[in-house]
Structures are given as C-alpha cells and as structure tokens.
Scaffold this motif. Structure first.
Motif: not given
Length: 383
Positions: A52-57, A88-93, A151-155, A345-353
């Motif tokens: 979760s911390g080393v993927n492309a975001g 807190m921000s995760v710089l979602a763009t 609907i695209d972007g990165y964090a 999994g990073y993309t969908s992670g918050p909703f899966m939780g």
C-alpha cells in the motif's frame, strides 16, 4: 473445513483485531471503530508501508478489471474526498486518463476492454488520435486511437500511511506496529493472537485477516488453505524534468502506466516483474524488464528520452486463483474474516475495507462481497 474449538475463556479485550495494516486493513479497522467497536490493528512493520505504500498510487479505471469497476469508482471518490474522511490529505489528484493503441491488435483490444468497462458504468470513450493529442500533445505520432476517462488520477501512496494513522488514532483504534503474528488460537469464545516477540497476546471476539500477499499464510494459521499468487512489480521514478505530460497514461496491452507529478518526476510502471517471493519480498530488479518498461514509456511520450532514472523499487501484489478479491467469512471459522487480493488493490482499497466492515456489522454492504469459500480447493493457474 473446520477448526477445533479450544476451550479457552479469556474474555475479549477487543471487539475486533485486524491483522494487516495496508489500505484495506486500515479502512476496515477505521469503519468498525467509527461504528462503535473497540478495535486493535496489528502490522508487522509500519502502517501502509508494504504494497500500500510502494505502489504507483494510480487511481485509474482503465487498468481495473471490468467486474470491479463499480467498486473502483466508489473508491476513487473516497480517495478524492480523503481529507473529509481521513482528516488529512494524500495529495489525491484528478487528471485525464488515456489508454493508448499503436497497432491494429491494440485497437481491437482497446475497443473490447472499453466496452466491457462501459457496461459496468465506467465513463470511458474511444477517441481519435487527433483528439488524444489535444489532451496530451506529447504523444508519439504513430498513435492510432485512445480510450479516454475523466475519472482518473493518482494519490501519494507514500502519504497514505500518515493519513490512515491520523484517522485511526482519532477513532481510538489501538495500533500495534512492528508486531509479527506467530499463531492464532480460535475457539467458540473468540481468538487469541500470539506474536513472535515476547509480547502479551491480543484477545478479541472477532478477527480480520488483511495481510495482502501474506493472507495465504494467515489463513493457514486457522487451518484453511487458499492459494494466493505473489506478483513482484517493478516501478521506476525519474529525476525532475520539464513538464512533458499532464494525463495518466497506459497502453492497451497493459504493460505501461505513466504519470508526471507536480514536482516534475515521472513514475513508470506497468506490472513488469522483478525477482522475489512472499517470504523474502522483492529481491532484485530484472534489468531487461527495466529497459523494456523505459523504452515503452519513451515511445509513448518521446520527450521521456531525456529523463534519467532516479530510483527503482519492487512492490508486492496479491492475486487469487480467479483474479477476483477475497472478502468475507473465513470458511469454517466463527467470527473470522478476510479481505484482500483485489486487482488494482490500492485503487479499490478504501471501499473494500468499508464493505468488509459493513458485513461484519451485519449491515448490507454497498456492493456485494466476494465469498472466500469459492476458492477452497482451487489451484493457481500455471503461468
């Protein structure tokens, strides 16, 4: 498959212990705590510092499996609203997303995949090469067509752990970092989690396994065998260069993900594999794959030929035998749950939780979960 009930009657110090501090584990713990449960979160390292911390975001629908599009779209909005629910921000763009096709075969593949994703609700359209260059002027002139999605972007994957930690502490989740789970005793009265170090065990009525590629090992502690494939994805970050792109790019063949951050660095990914395994993690990059990935990036955006590589690293990704997530009850074990192994999994992670927590709370999940029992007896396909 069942586990033998052990007659301990230790009481439950926690309503739920979540094992695994990635995005899905953190999101599950957070939503349970905000619903009133007393929750502990256990992580063998630091929160959100493994996959979760080393993927492309990347937060893209282009590379998400069609069946998971509704999940990814809800998660995308959660990332964009991170400051509201994480504090807190995760710089979602938000940025335009383009999938590129340079050959006839890629055009056919792009058209089929875009249609499948549109049928699941993704706002993806096929556009001409001319329109694609209006969106992204730096594209290679041989482009034939592109898929476009707004609907695209990165964090920032790097900032995810900081934001999750802030939210979890605010919700009174007890966080145990640098704790390696050694074994789990399960019985009618609950679960006891034992650690490799000389630490007091944790007791809880419920347990959630959210260990990414280590879910297979965790399930084995409960006597359940479900195979989980481990992918060793290589990623590349360049030094800062002038602005050469403003969209999130991928190629129809699935071998490239590409974006430039505000500071001028360019992140190059696409699932090119390095060497490693579940036990040792990422061991070593494969030079030929690094060269192939960088050549493809420089072909898509010719100006990238001037970029110099600053760093490469390896990230682990988990996949089930049917390439769909594992979210639901652990087969044969009372009050035990598992969440993970979602493609992108990073993309969908918050909703899966979130839907994992809803299931545990006996609420109707916003979207259907993925019953782990379907994977019993399945074998990973031969590559």
């Amino acid at each position: 498959m069942t586990t033998i009930a052990k007659p301990f009657d230790s009481g439950s110090a926690y309503d739920t212990v979540v094992i695994g501090g990635g995005v899905m584990g953190c999101s599950t713990a957070l939503h349970l705590a905000r619903a009133g449960m007393k929750v502990a979160l256990v992580e063998r390292g630091s929160l959100c510092r493994e996959a979760s911390g080393v993927n492309a975001g990347t937060l893209t629908l282009h590379m998400t499996r069609a069946a998971l599009i509704p999940y990814a779209m809800r998660a995308w909005q959660m990332w964009m609203d991170a400051e509201k629910w994480l504090g807190m921000s995760v710089l979602a763009t938000q940025a335009p997303g383009l999938t590129l096709a340079f050959t006839k075969d890629e055009c056919e593949l792009l058209t089929l995949r875009a249609q499948a994703r549109r049928e699941k609700g993704a706002p993806i359209e096929i556009i001409s090469s001319e329109r694609a260059r209006q969106i992204e002027p730096g594209l290679h002139p041989s482009l034939l067509m592109a898929g476009y999605c707004e609907i695209d972007g990165y964090a920032s994957a790097y900032l995810t752990g900081r934001a999750m930690t802030h939210a979890l502490r605010s919700a009174d989740v007890k966080i145990f970092e640098n704790r390696q789970v050694q074994s789990i005793d399960s019985g009618d009265s609950g679960h006891v989690v034992h650690f490799a170090e000389t630490k007091e065990p944790l007791r809880a009525r419920r347990i959630v396994l959210a260990g990414g590629v280590w879910i297979e090992n965790m399930l084995a502690m409960l006597g359940v065998h479900i195979p989980i494939k481990v992918l060793i994805n290589q990623l590349i970050i360049t030094e800062r260069i002038r602005p050469v792109m403003r969209s999130v790019l991928s190629v129809a063949n699935g071998l490239l993900s590409l974006k430039q951050f505000a500071n001028g660095t360019v992140l190059i990914g696409g699932g090119w594999q390095g060497d490693g395994n579940r036990d040792q993690g990422g061991i070593e990059a494969r030079p030929q794959n690094l060269v192939g990935n960088m050549r493809l990036a420089a072909y898509a955006i010719p100006a990238l030929a001037e970029a110099r590589v600053a760093r490469i690293w390896l990230g682990l990704e988990a996949e089930t035998a049917d390439a769909m997530p594992i979210i639901g009850d652990v087969p044969g074990v009372s009050n035990a749950y598992v969440v993970g192994s979602a493609h992108s999994g990073y993309t969908s992670g918050p909703f899966m939780g979130r839907i994992m927590a809803q299931h545990i709370l006996d609420q109707t999940p916003d979207l259907p979960i993925f019953n782990p029992a379907r994977l019993l007896g399945m074998q990973m396909p031969v590559a």
